[in-house]
Design an enzyme around this catalytic site. Structure first.
Site, PDB file in Angstrom:
ATOM      1  N   GLU A 214      -1.763  -5.335   8.632  1.00 14.12           N
ATOM      2  CA  GLU A 214      -1.028  -4.712   9.731  1.00 14.12           C
ATOM      3  C   GLU A 214      -1.801  -4.900  11.031  1.00 14.12           C
ATOM      4  OE1 GLU A 214      -0.177  -0.597   8.911  1.00 14.12           O
ATOM      5  OE2 GLU A 214       0.687  -1.049   6.945  1.00 14.12           O
TER       6      GLU A 214
ATOM      7  N   GLU B 289       8.566  -4.083  10.907  1.00 12.92           N
ATOM      8  CA  GLU B 289       9.070  -2.804  10.372  1.00 12.92           C
ATOM      9  C   GLU B 289       9.599  -1.892  11.475  1.00 12.92           C
ATOM     10  OE1 GLU B 289       6.494  -0.816   7.570  1.00 12.92           O
ATOM     11  OE2 GLU B 289       7.709   1.003   7.605  1.00 12.92           O
TER      12      GLU B 289
ATOM     13  N   ASP C 196      -1.085  -6.410  -0.404  1.00 11.53           N
ATOM     14  CA  ASP C 196      -1.244  -5.638   0.833  1.00 11.53           C
ATOM     15  C   ASP C 196      -2.701  -5.207   0.988  1.00 11.53           C
ATOM     16  OD1 ASP C 196      -0.010  -4.695   3.076  1.00 11.53           O
ATOM     17  OD2 ASP C 196       1.052  -3.048   2.084  1.00 11.53           O
TER      18      ASP C 196
ATOM     19  N   LYS D  83      -1.344  -9.406   3.141  1.00 10.78           N
ATOM     20  CA  LYS D  83      -0.665  -8.883   4.340  1.00 10.78           C
ATOM     21  C   LYS D  83      -1.603  -7.934   5.078  1.00 10.78           C
ATOM     22  CE  LYS D  83       2.919  -5.818   4.070  1.00 10.78           C
ATOM     23  NZ  LYS D  83       2.385  -4.651   4.780  1.00 10.78           N
TER      24      LYS D  83
ATOM     25  N   ASP E 136       0.836  -1.201   0.000  1.00  5.51           N
ATOM     26  CA  ASP E 136       0.000   0.000   0.000  1.00  5.51           C
ATOM     27  C   ASP E 136       0.875   1.258   0.000  1.00  5.51           C
ATOM     28  OD1 ASP E 136       0.887  -0.100   2.607  1.00  5.51           O
ATOM     29  OD2 ASP E 136      -1.091   0.055   3.530  1.00  5.51           O
ATOM     30  N   SER E 137       2.204   1.076   0.091  1.00  7.27           N
ATOM     31  CA  SER E 137       3.138   2.187  -0.113  1.00  7.27           C
ATOM     32  C   SER E 137       2.951   2.797  -1.504  1.00  7.27           C
ATOM     33  CB  SER E 137       4.585   1.714   0.058  1.00  7.27           C
ATOM     34  OG  SER E 137       4.821   0.544  -0.705  1.00  7.27           O
TER      35      SER E 137
HETATM   36  O1  KIV Z   1       3.452  -1.141   1.773  1.00  4.25           O
HETATM   37  C1  KIV Z   1       4.637  -1.484   1.856  1.00  4.25           C
HETATM   38  O2  KIV Z   1       5.467  -1.230   0.969  1.00  4.25           O
HETATM   39  C2  KIV Z   1       5.048  -2.209   3.049  1.00  4.25           C
HETATM   40  C3  KIV Z   1       6.527  -2.383   3.268  1.00  4.25           C
HETATM   41  C4  KIV Z   1       7.062  -1.156   3.898  1.00  4.25           C
HETATM   42  C5  KIV Z   1       6.809  -3.591   4.064  1.00  4.25           C
HETATM   43  O3  KIV Z   1       4.236  -2.607   3.820  1.00  4.25           O
END
Ligand code: KIV
Length: 285
Positions: free
Chosen positions: A119, A186, A87, A117, A48-49
């Site tokens: 969080e 992280e 994500d 993934k 999600d970055s």
């Molecule tokens: O969204 C992302 O790129 C991440 C990484 C920082 C692990 O979650």
């Protein structure tokens, strides 16, 4: 492209057992995924970055499931053999378990991800249990959780005192017990990261978590020097792609202004005799 064996969770678990470091990077598009696949990377995260590094937002919060599923499908087309992690965006798994399962299912079925993934600390365990029961492999993301930036009050390293570090280890064990198949850790000092990697059987992938994790992940735009501004301190710079693109664009603009581009070699030719016939039609005679 060199075809290789499909990377699966079993591959990653055996790498942990054999103490072979797992490499992971983000990717958000087809050509980059192809390059990472050719380089033999084990895991690719459609993070999600993307909200920050490709859409220009100042947090990861605004990204949607629809958008990330589309990107993940493109990445899968470019990297069929990598272990692909989708994500789950902010609020796509928090409201209730049904929504979490439905959204995660899109990453699995529509994009061809190997896992999703999420969080969260120990309090996300119930959601992970339900998702795993619905046949969705889940990678947990502990430590600095960018989706909780407004709760944390900034992007800060976590687990820096003994109490917080101990809590991280407890949370990691809870998430593993809930069925998490792997974990991103992280912005955590090496001591708790090592304790977590040793206390769990699942692959622990550090993102700024020191050298003792089972693998490491970075945001592609940070490590290749495409992101704007200074990268986090844990990022090593492996390129200056921003500089390379800038230099190419500068040359292009300059070539256009000086009429160096397009050249004869970039120009389509009319068929023999047709240019003269055309000119005749525009002459005044
Ligand atoms: O969204 C992302 O790129 C991440 C990484 C920082 C692990 O979650």
């Amino acid at each position: 492209m060199n075809m290789r064996d499909k990377i699966t969770l079993a591959t990653l678990r055996s790498m942990k057992r054999d103490r072979k470091p797992i490499s992971m990077l983000t990717a958000y598009d087809y050509p980059t995924a192809q390059i990472e696949e050719e380089a033999g990377i084990e895991c690719i995260l459609v993070g999600d970055s993307a909200a920050q590094v490709i859409l220009g937002h100042n947090s990861t919060l605004p990204i949607t499931v629809e958008f990330l599923v589309t990107l993940a499908a493109a990445v899968r087309r470019g990297a069929p053999m990598a272990y692909l992690v989708g994500d789950m965006p902010y609020m796509s798994y928090h409201v209730n378990h049904e929504e979490a399962i439905r959204n995660a299912g899109r990453f699995m079925a529509e994009a061809g991800c190997d896992c999703v993934k999420v969080e969260g600390d120990g309090r996300i365990a119930g959601t992970i249990e339900k998702m795993v029961a619905a046949t969705i492999p889940v990678m947990a993301h502990l430590g600095l959780r960018p989706q909780a930036v407004h709760q944390i009050g900034g992007y800060r390293a976590q687990g820096r005192d003994a109490d917080a570090a101990e809590q991280l280890v407890r949370d990691a064990k809870i998430l593993e017990a809930a069925g998490a198949c792997a974990m991103v850790l992280e912005a955590v000092p090496p001591e708790p990261a090592r304790a977590i990697a040793e206390a769990t059987d699942i692959p622990v992938i550090g993102c700024g978590a020191g050298p003792f994790c089972d693998g490491h992940v970075l945001v592609l735009h940070d490590m290749m020097g495409l992101a704007e501004g200074p990268a986090p301190r844990f990022v090593r710079q492996y390129g200056d792609v921003r500089g390379a693109i800038r230099s190419a664009v500068d040359s292009y603009v300059s070539d256009i202004r000086s009429r160096q581009y397009p050249g004869d070699e970039h120009t389509y030719k009319m068929l023999a005799g047709e240019a003269a016939r055309l000119a005749g039609r525009f002459s005044d005679a």
